[in-house]
Design a protein around this motif. Structure first.
Motif, PDB file in Angstrom:
ATOM      1  N   MET A  90       0.824  -1.197   0.000  1.00 27.78           N
ATOM      2  CA  MET A  90       0.000   0.000   0.000  1.00 27.78           C
ATOM      3  C   MET A  90       0.853   1.239   0.000  1.00 27.78           C
ATOM      4  O   MET A  90       0.565   2.198  -0.713  1.00 27.78           O
ATOM      5  CB  MET A  90      -0.935  -0.020   1.209  1.00 27.78           C
ATOM      6  N   LYS A  91       1.924   1.275   0.758  1.00 25.73           N
ATOM      7  CA  LYS A  91       2.807   2.437   0.810  1.00 25.73           C
ATOM      8  C   LYS A  91       3.473   2.648  -0.537  1.00 25.73           C
ATOM      9  O   LYS A  91       3.601   3.775  -1.015  1.00 25.73           O
ATOM     10  CB  LYS A  91       3.853   2.251   1.893  1.00 25.73           C
ATOM     11  N   ALA A  92       3.937   1.563  -1.168  1.00 20.92           N
ATOM     12  CA  ALA A  92       4.597   1.669  -2.479  1.00 20.92           C
ATOM     13  C   ALA A  92       3.629   2.210  -3.504  1.00 20.92           C
ATOM     14  O   ALA A  92       3.969   3.047  -4.338  1.00 20.92           O
ATOM     15  CB  ALA A  92       5.135   0.314  -2.892  1.00 20.92           C
ATOM     16  N   LEU A  93       2.391   1.737  -3.438  1.00 22.94           N
ATOM     17  CA  LEU A  93       1.387   2.200  -4.386  1.00 22.94           C
ATOM     18  C   LEU A  93       1.081   3.659  -4.194  1.00 22.94           C
ATOM     19  O   LEU A  93       0.918   4.416  -5.145  1.00 22.94           O
ATOM     20  CB  LEU A  93       0.120   1.341  -4.241  1.00 22.94           C
ATOM     21  N   GLU A  94       0.975   4.064  -2.970  1.00 25.06           N
ATOM     22  CA  GLU A  94       0.691   5.470  -2.688  1.00 25.06           C
ATOM     23  C   GLU A  94       1.800   6.365  -3.217  1.00 25.06           C
ATOM     24  O   GLU A  94       1.539   7.471  -3.724  1.00 25.06           O
ATOM     25  CB  GLU A  94       0.503   5.676  -1.196  1.00 25.06           C
ATOM     26  N   GLN A  95       3.074   5.913  -3.094  1.00 23.62           N
ATOM     27  CA  GLN A  95       4.191   6.700  -3.621  1.00 23.62           C
ATOM     28  C   GLN A  95       4.079   6.856  -5.122  1.00 23.62           C
ATOM     29  O   GLN A  95       4.333   7.922  -5.684  1.00 23.62           O
ATOM     30  CB  GLN A  95       5.524   6.040  -3.251  1.00 23.62           C
ATOM     31  N   LYS A  96       3.737   5.791  -5.811  1.00 23.60           N
ATOM     32  CA  LYS A  96       3.592   5.849  -7.258  1.00 23.60           C
ATOM     33  C   LYS A  96       2.469   6.793  -7.665  1.00 23.60           C
ATOM     34  O   LYS A  96       2.555   7.535  -8.625  1.00 23.60           O
ATOM     35  CB  LYS A  96       3.352   4.452  -7.841  1.00 23.60           C
ATOM     36  N   LEU A  97       1.400   6.776  -6.905  1.00 26.98           N
ATOM     37  CA  LEU A  97       0.274   7.662  -7.215  1.00 26.98           C
ATOM     38  C   LEU A  97       0.666   9.106  -7.025  1.00 26.98           C
ATOM     39  O   LEU A  97       0.234   9.976  -7.777  1.00 26.98           O
ATOM     40  CB  LEU A  97      -0.936   7.311  -6.347  1.00 26.98           C
ATOM     41  N   GLU A  98       1.495   9.350  -6.028  1.00 21.93           N
ATOM     42  CA  GLU A  98       1.964  10.725  -5.829  1.00 21.93           C
ATOM     43  C   GLU A  98       2.815  11.168  -7.022  1.00 21.93           C
ATOM     44  O   GLU A  98       2.731  12.316  -7.438  1.00 21.93           O
ATOM     45  CB  GLU A  98       2.776  10.815  -4.551  1.00 21.93           C
ATOM     46  N   GLU A  99       3.626  10.262  -7.545  1.00 22.71           N
ATOM     47  CA  GLU A  99       4.429  10.601  -8.716  1.00 22.71           C
ATOM     48  C   GLU A  99       3.520  10.909  -9.914  1.00 22.71           C
ATOM     49  O   GLU A  99       3.788  11.834 -10.677  1.00 22.71           O
ATOM     50  CB  GLU A  99       5.368   9.447  -9.067  1.00 22.71           C
ATOM     51  N   ILE A 100       2.449  10.163 -10.049  1.00 25.64           N
ATOM     52  CA  ILE A 100       1.500  10.422 -11.147  1.00 25.64           C
ATOM     53  C   ILE A 100       0.845  11.779 -10.992  1.00 25.64           C
ATOM     54  O   ILE A 100       0.665  12.523 -11.949  1.00 25.64           O
ATOM     55  CB  ILE A 100       0.468   9.306 -11.220  1.00 25.64           C
ATOM     56  N   GLU A 101       0.502  12.150  -9.803  1.00 29.18           N
ATOM     57  CA  GLU A 101      -0.112  13.434  -9.541  1.00 29.18           C
ATOM     58  C   GLU A 101       0.809  14.568  -9.929  1.00 29.18           C
ATOM     59  O   GLU A 101       0.357  15.605 -10.410  1.00 29.18           O
ATOM     60  CB  GLU A 101      -0.509  13.546  -8.072  1.00 29.18           C
ATOM     61  N   ARG A 102       2.147  14.356  -9.691  1.00 29.28           N
ATOM     62  CA  ARG A 102       3.084  15.423 -10.031  1.00 29.28           C
ATOM     63  C   ARG A 102       3.194  15.605 -11.527  1.00 29.28           C
ATOM     64  O   ARG A 102       3.597  16.648 -12.010  1.00 29.28           O
ATOM     65  CB  ARG A 102       4.470  15.096  -9.421  1.00 29.28           C
ATOM     66  N   GLU A 103       2.885  14.584 -12.276  1.00 31.07           N
ATOM     67  CA  GLU A 103       2.976  14.671 -13.727  1.00 31.07           C
ATOM     68  C   GLU A 103       1.737  15.271 -14.374  1.00 31.07           C
ATOM     69  O   GLU A 103       1.638  15.379 -15.577  1.00 31.07           O
ATOM     70  CB  GLU A 103       3.212  13.268 -14.305  1.00 31.07           C
ATOM     71  N   LYS A 104       0.756  15.660 -13.550  1.00 29.41           N
ATOM     72  CA  LYS A 104      -0.485  16.207 -14.112  1.00 29.41           C
ATOM     73  C   LYS A 104      -0.259  17.503 -14.852  1.00 29.41           C
ATOM     74  O   LYS A 104      -1.008  17.864 -15.744  1.00 29.41           O
ATOM     75  CB  LYS A 104      -1.521  16.417 -13.013  1.00 29.41           C
ATOM     76  N   VAL A 105       0.810  18.201 -14.430  1.00 30.56           N
ATOM     77  CA  VAL A 105       1.068  19.506 -15.026  1.00 30.56           C
ATOM     78  C   VAL A 105       1.653  19.391 -16.408  1.00 30.56           C
ATOM     79  O   VAL A 105       1.731  20.364 -17.133  1.00 30.56           O
ATOM     80  CB  VAL A 105       1.992  20.321 -14.115  1.00 30.56           C
ATOM     81  N   LYS A 106       2.118  18.263 -16.721  1.00 29.11           N
ATOM     82  CA  LYS A 106       2.720  18.051 -18.024  1.00 29.11           C
ATOM     83  C   LYS A 106       1.663  17.921 -19.095  1.00 29.11           C
ATOM     84  O   LYS A 106       0.542  17.534 -18.815  1.00 29.11           O
ATOM     85  CB  LYS A 106       3.612  16.809 -18.008  1.00 29.11           C
ATOM     86  N   LYS A 107       2.078  18.261 -20.306  1.00 31.60           N
ATOM     87  CA  LYS A 107       1.166  18.126 -21.434  1.00 31.60           C
ATOM     88  C   LYS A 107       1.024  16.664 -21.817  1.00 31.60           C
ATOM     89  O   LYS A 107       1.957  15.909 -21.705  1.00 31.60           O
ATOM     90  CB  LYS A 107       1.689  18.907 -22.632  1.00 31.60           C
ATOM     91  N   CYS A 108      -0.099  16.391 -22.305  1.00 34.15           N
ATOM     92  CA  CYS A 108      -0.319  15.019 -22.777  1.00 34.15           C
ATOM     93  C   CYS A 108      -0.632  15.039 -24.255  1.00 34.15           C
ATOM     94  O   CYS A 108      -1.125  16.034 -24.780  1.00 34.15           O
ATOM     95  CB  CYS A 108      -1.431  14.335 -22.001  1.00 34.15           C
ATOM     96  N   SER A 109      -0.314  13.951 -24.930  1.00 38.96           N
ATOM     97  CA  SER A 109      -0.572  13.839 -26.366  1.00 38.96           C
ATOM     98  C   SER A 109      -1.545  12.719 -26.600  1.00 38.96           C
ATOM     99  O   SER A 109      -1.677  11.822 -25.778  1.00 38.96           O
ATOM    100  CB  SER A 109       0.737  13.560 -27.103  1.00 38.96           C
ATOM    101  N   PRO A 110      -2.250  12.726 -27.786  1.00 38.08           N
ATOM    102  CA  PRO A 110      -3.239  11.683 -28.046  1.00 38.08           C
ATOM    103  C   PRO A 110      -2.654  10.318 -28.076  1.00 38.08           C
ATOM    104  O   PRO A 110      -3.320   9.361 -27.765  1.00 38.08           O
ATOM    105  CB  PRO A 110      -3.809  12.069 -29.421  1.00 38.08           C
ATOM    106  N   THR A 111      -1.363  10.205 -28.380  1.00 31.62           N
ATOM    107  CA  THR A 111      -0.796   8.877 -28.540  1.00 31.62           C
ATOM    108  C   THR A 111      -0.291   8.312 -27.244  1.00 31.62           C
ATOM    109  O   THR A 111       0.082   7.153 -27.195  1.00 31.62           O
ATOM    110  CB  THR A 111       0.381   8.927 -29.532  1.00 31.62           C
TER     111      THR A 111
END
Length: 308
Positions: A39-60
């Motif tokens: 659970m702790k490892a998963l939570e860390q990964k989710l936090e990393e995903i949240e930090r990437e929200k500011v990045k642009k995303c592409s359709p591909t």
């Protein structure tokens, strides 16, 4: 685009994580420590995903990001039971064009008729009003005394006769006192048969009864016969049978009831009788075609009772 995909896939995986993590009390006690580490490892990964929200995303990058999320789940040792597929992710990230509106469905069958409502309770019947008490019967009157109507009946008869008397007097009739006979001298010269019929029309006859009575004859002579100065036809003739003289009331003539003048009757052609003025109004026979005054007689029953 990256933020969009992260939100899409993260939301889906959060639901999957919730499925796994909502019931830790159901896990075996030997695996609780390992569960906490994962659970702790998963939570860390989710936090990393949240930090990437500011990045642009592409359709591909949509599929790769979803694969990365699946990889995080695998690294944490969890079995994902409901991972999102590519089509779901793509549909969530870019909704397709709205399809044409479907055909209108058939009208559904009518609903069943509702149950009839329960009838209201019937009101109680009112009590009938009391009948009025019957009126009290009036006291019976005293019996009247019997009426003796004979006096009144007699008086009524007298009144009737007096009314008739008034009419006779008005028409020129005369009653000899104490006798129920009325007389009228008609001062119109007429044949014997004409005089006889005229008296009958007036409800009488040529004089007979009163001429046989000395009292009545005397009264009539003094009242109006002598003053007339004319011979007068009376009700006596032998027209039915010659020499058989009969009075107008049906009484046969005799020497006792007929005051003939001296030598009368004296001519077979003289068949009608009169009170002859030349003989002082004694009776004499005369031809019936002579024209004389005549004396009518009328009998009025009970007239004596009424006038005496």
């Amino acid at each position: 685009m990256f933020l969009c995909v992260v939100e899409c896939c993260a939301q889906e995986h959060q639901r999957n994580i919730a499925i796994v993590t909502t019931s830790p009390e159901n896990l075996p006690s030997a695996n609780i420590d390992q569960y906490d580490i994962r659970m702790k490892a998963l939570e860390q990964k989710l936090e990393e995903i949240e930090r990437e929200k500011v990045k642009k995303c592409s359709p591909t990058s949509c599929v790769k990001l979803c694969d990365m999320t699946s990889l995080v789940m695998e690294k944490s040792g969890e079995t994902v039971t409901k991972a999102a597929n590519d089509s779901q992710c793509q549909t969530t990230c870019r909704p397709g064009k709205k399809g044409p509106e479907g055909a209108k469905g058939d009208i559904g069958p009518p609903g069943q008729i509702g149950a009839t409502g329960r009838q209201g309770a019937k009101g109680e019947r009112g009590t009938p009003g009391q009948s009025g008490a019957p009126g009290r019967q009036g006291a019976k009157g005293e019996s009247g005394t019997p009426c003796d109507c004979s006096r009144y009946d007699e008086l009524a008869r007298k009144v009737q006769i007096l009314e008739q008397t008034d009419k006779l007097v008005a028409d020129g009739w005369y009653r000899v006192p104490s006798y129920p006979y009325w007389y009228k001298l008609v001062k119109v010269s007429s044949y014997y048969q004409t005089a006889k019929k005229n008296c009958e029309r007036m409800g009488g006859r040529l004089a007979a009864n009163g001429i046989r009575s000395r009292t009545i004859r005397s009264d009539l002579l003094g009242k109006f016969i002598r003053s007339s100065g004319n011979s007068i036809w009376i009700g006596l003739d032998d027209l039915e049978k010659q020499y058989n003289w009969k009075w107008s009331d049906g009484v046969l003539s005799t020497s006792y009831n007929t005051p003939w003048g001296r030598g009368e009757p004296n001519d077979r052609n003289e068949r009608c009788a009169c009170m002859y003025q030349p003989l002082q109004y004694q009776i004499a026979d005369l031809r019936c075609n002579y024209k004389l005054y005549y004396l009518c007689e009328k009998y009025l029953k009970n007239s004596l009772l009424a006038l005496n």
